[in-house]
Design a protein around this motif. Structure first.
Motif, PDB file in Angstrom:
ATOM      1  N   MET A   1     -14.710   2.999   9.834  1.00 47.70           N
ATOM      2  CA  MET A   1     -14.464   2.538   8.477  1.00 47.70           C
ATOM      3  C   MET A   1     -14.220   1.041   8.552  1.00 47.70           C
ATOM      4  SD  MET A   1     -11.425   3.615   5.810  1.00 47.70           S
ATOM      5  CE  MET A   1     -11.484   5.272   6.296  1.00 47.70           C
ATOM      6  N   GLY A   2     -14.824   0.314   7.668  1.00 45.32           N
ATOM      7  CA  GLY A   2     -14.682  -1.135   7.674  1.00 45.32           C
ATOM      8  C   GLY A   2     -13.576  -1.602   6.746  1.00 45.32           C
ATOM      9  N   ILE A   3     -13.451  -2.907   6.657  1.00 43.12           N
ATOM     10  CA  ILE A   3     -12.411  -3.487   5.811  1.00 43.12           C
ATOM     11  C   ILE A   3     -12.690  -3.195   4.344  1.00 43.12           C
ATOM     12  CG2 ILE A   3     -11.393  -5.666   5.069  1.00 43.12           C
ATOM     13  CD1 ILE A   3     -11.777  -6.712   7.869  1.00 43.12           C
ATOM     14  N   GLY A   4     -13.944  -3.293   3.937  1.00 35.98           N
ATOM     15  CA  GLY A   4     -14.295  -3.050   2.540  1.00 35.98           C
ATOM     16  C   GLY A   4     -14.004  -1.630   2.110  1.00 35.98           C
ATOM     17  N   ALA A   5     -14.360  -0.662   2.954  1.00 34.06           N
ATOM     18  CA  ALA A   5     -14.092   0.738   2.621  1.00 34.06           C
ATOM     19  C   ALA A   5     -12.599   1.015   2.579  1.00 34.06           C
ATOM     20  CB  ALA A   5     -14.777   1.650   3.632  1.00 34.06           C
ATOM     21  N   SER A   6     -11.836   0.400   3.459  1.00 33.17           N
ATOM     22  CA  SER A   6     -10.384   0.590   3.456  1.00 33.17           C
ATOM     23  C   SER A   6      -9.756   0.036   2.183  1.00 33.17           C
ATOM     24  CB  SER A   6      -9.763  -0.092   4.678  1.00 33.17           C
ATOM     25  OG  SER A   6     -10.264   0.467   5.858  1.00 33.17           O
ATOM     26  N   ILE A   7     -10.180  -1.130   1.773  1.00 35.71           N
ATOM     27  CA  ILE A   7      -9.643  -1.720   0.542  1.00 35.71           C
ATOM     28  C   ILE A   7     -10.065  -0.887  -0.669  1.00 35.71           C
ATOM     29  CG2 ILE A   7      -9.796  -3.745  -0.962  1.00 35.71           C
ATOM     30  CD1 ILE A   7      -9.874  -5.445   1.573  1.00 35.71           C
ATOM     31  N   PHE A   8     -11.280  -0.342  -0.637  1.00 35.23           N
ATOM     32  CA  PHE A   8     -11.724   0.534  -1.726  1.00 35.23           C
ATOM     33  C   PHE A   8     -10.843   1.778  -1.815  1.00 35.23           C
ATOM     34  CE2 PHE A   8     -14.331   4.158  -3.090  1.00 35.23           C
ATOM     35  CZ  PHE A   8     -14.607   3.753  -4.388  1.00 35.23           C
ATOM     36  N   LEU A   9     -10.532   2.398  -0.673  1.00 34.18           N
ATOM     37  CA  LEU A   9      -9.666   3.578  -0.692  1.00 34.18           C
ATOM     38  C   LEU A   9      -8.262   3.244  -1.186  1.00 34.18           C
ATOM     39  CD1 LEU A   9     -10.582   5.554   2.553  1.00 34.18           C
ATOM     40  CD2 LEU A   9     -11.087   6.143   0.183  1.00 34.18           C
ATOM     41  N   ILE A  10      -7.746   2.097  -0.802  1.00 41.38           N
ATOM     42  CA  ILE A  10      -6.411   1.687  -1.263  1.00 41.38           C
ATOM     43  C   ILE A  10      -6.426   1.492  -2.776  1.00 41.38           C
ATOM     44  CG2 ILE A  10      -4.693  -0.156  -1.177  1.00 41.38           C
ATOM     45  CD1 ILE A  10      -5.484  -0.511   1.803  1.00 41.38           C
ATOM     46  N   ALA A  11      -7.456   0.828  -3.291  1.00 39.29           N
ATOM     47  CA  ALA A  11      -7.534   0.593  -4.734  1.00 39.29           C
ATOM     48  C   ALA A  11      -7.721   1.897  -5.496  1.00 39.29           C
ATOM     49  CB  ALA A  11      -8.689  -0.369  -5.036  1.00 39.29           C
ATOM     50  N   LEU A  12      -8.594   2.776  -5.009  1.00 44.06           N
ATOM     51  CA  LEU A  12      -8.814   4.058  -5.672  1.00 44.06           C
ATOM     52  C   LEU A  12      -7.549   4.920  -5.650  1.00 44.06           C
ATOM     53  CD1 LEU A  12     -11.042   5.753  -7.031  1.00 44.06           C
ATOM     54  CD2 LEU A  12     -11.474   6.766  -4.778  1.00 44.06           C
ATOM     55  N   GLY A  13      -6.862   4.895  -4.531  1.00 45.69           N
ATOM     56  CA  GLY A  13      -5.602   5.637  -4.438  1.00 45.69           C
ATOM     57  C   GLY A  13      -4.545   5.089  -5.379  1.00 45.69           C
ATOM     58  N   ALA A  14      -4.497   3.765  -5.527  1.00 54.09           N
ATOM     59  CA  ALA A  14      -3.522   3.169  -6.447  1.00 54.09           C
ATOM     60  C   ALA A  14      -3.855   3.543  -7.890  1.00 54.09           C
ATOM     61  CB  ALA A  14      -3.520   1.648  -6.278  1.00 54.09           C
ATOM     62  N   ILE A  15      -5.129   3.616  -8.207  1.00 54.61           N
ATOM     63  CA  ILE A  15      -5.521   4.027  -9.564  1.00 54.61           C
ATOM     64  C   ILE A  15      -5.099   5.468  -9.809  1.00 54.61           C
ATOM     65  CG2 ILE A  15      -7.511   4.542 -11.034  1.00 54.61           C
ATOM     66  CD1 ILE A  15      -8.849   2.057  -9.778  1.00 54.61           C
ATOM     67  N   PHE A  16      -5.370   6.348  -8.850  1.00 52.28           N
ATOM     68  CA  PHE A  16      -4.977   7.749  -9.019  1.00 52.28           C
ATOM     69  C   PHE A  16      -3.463   7.921  -9.068  1.00 52.28           C
ATOM     70  CE2 PHE A  16      -9.105   9.612  -7.125  1.00 52.28           C
ATOM     71  CZ  PHE A  16      -9.645   9.745  -8.383  1.00 52.28           C
ATOM     72  N   ALA A  17      -2.736   7.146  -8.260  1.00 49.93           N
ATOM     73  CA  ALA A  17      -1.295   7.341  -8.179  1.00 49.93           C
ATOM     74  C   ALA A  17      -0.552   6.725  -9.359  1.00 49.93           C
ATOM     75  CB  ALA A  17      -0.764   6.747  -6.866  1.00 49.93           C
ATOM     76  N   PHE A  18      -0.996   5.575  -9.854  1.00 51.36           N
ATOM     77  CA  PHE A  18      -0.195   4.855 -10.843  1.00 51.36           C
ATOM     78  C   PHE A  18      -0.812   4.783 -12.235  1.00 51.36           C
ATOM     79  CE2 PHE A  18       0.699   2.625  -6.705  1.00 51.36           C
ATOM     80  CZ  PHE A  18       1.894   3.284  -6.462  1.00 51.36           C
ATOM     81  N   ALA A  19      -2.127   4.853 -12.351  1.00 55.49           N
ATOM     82  CA  ALA A  19      -2.748   4.593 -13.649  1.00 55.49           C
ATOM     83  C   ALA A  19      -3.169   5.860 -14.389  1.00 55.49           C
ATOM     84  CB  ALA A  19      -3.965   3.688 -13.462  1.00 55.49           C
ATOM     85  N   ILE A  20      -3.504   6.903 -13.686  1.00 57.39           N
ATOM     86  CA  ILE A  20      -4.000   8.103 -14.340  1.00 57.39           C
ATOM     87  C   ILE A  20      -2.845   9.068 -14.574  1.00 57.39           C
ATOM     88  CG2 ILE A  20      -5.491  10.117 -14.074  1.00 57.39           C
ATOM     89  CD1 ILE A  20      -7.443   8.380 -12.558  1.00 57.39           C
TER      90      ILE A  20
END
Length: 95
Positions: A1-20
């Motif tokens: 997994m690269g840096i871009g995919a890791s940052i994507f997972l962090i952002a997607l997880g933050a959306i699921f955890a805090f915004a939805i």
């Protein structure tokens, strides 16, 4: 997994955890968000670790210089001998 995919997972997880704020009953999106963020952080740390520990190879070829001040001319019986290179081709061969 690269840096871009890791940052994507962090952002997607933050959306699921805090915004939805959805109630699916059988699936807690807050937990899914936290799991995605942890997976992203673990992937980011692993990627940075492997990037920092790889060896960088430097190849340096030795420089050889050949300095010839004067050509050496062999002498035989007080006569200067000249060395020549001649190539003799048989007839019928291309030049």
């Amino acid at each position: 997994m690269g840096i871009g995919a890791s940052i994507f997972l962090i952002a997607l997880g933050a959306i699921f955890a805090f915004a939805i704020d959805a109630n699916l009953g059988w699936l807690d999106l807050n937990v899914v968000g936290w799991v995605l963020m942890l997976a992203g952080v673990a992937g980011l740390i692993t990627t940075l670790y492997f990037w920092n520990t790889r060896r960088r190879t430097v190849v340096a070829a030795p420089v050889r210089q050949r300095v010839v001040a004067e050509p050496v001319v062999p002498v035989q019986d007080d006569r200067v001998v000249r060395e020549e290179y001649r190539e003799v081709r048989r007839p019928g061969y291309p030049a």
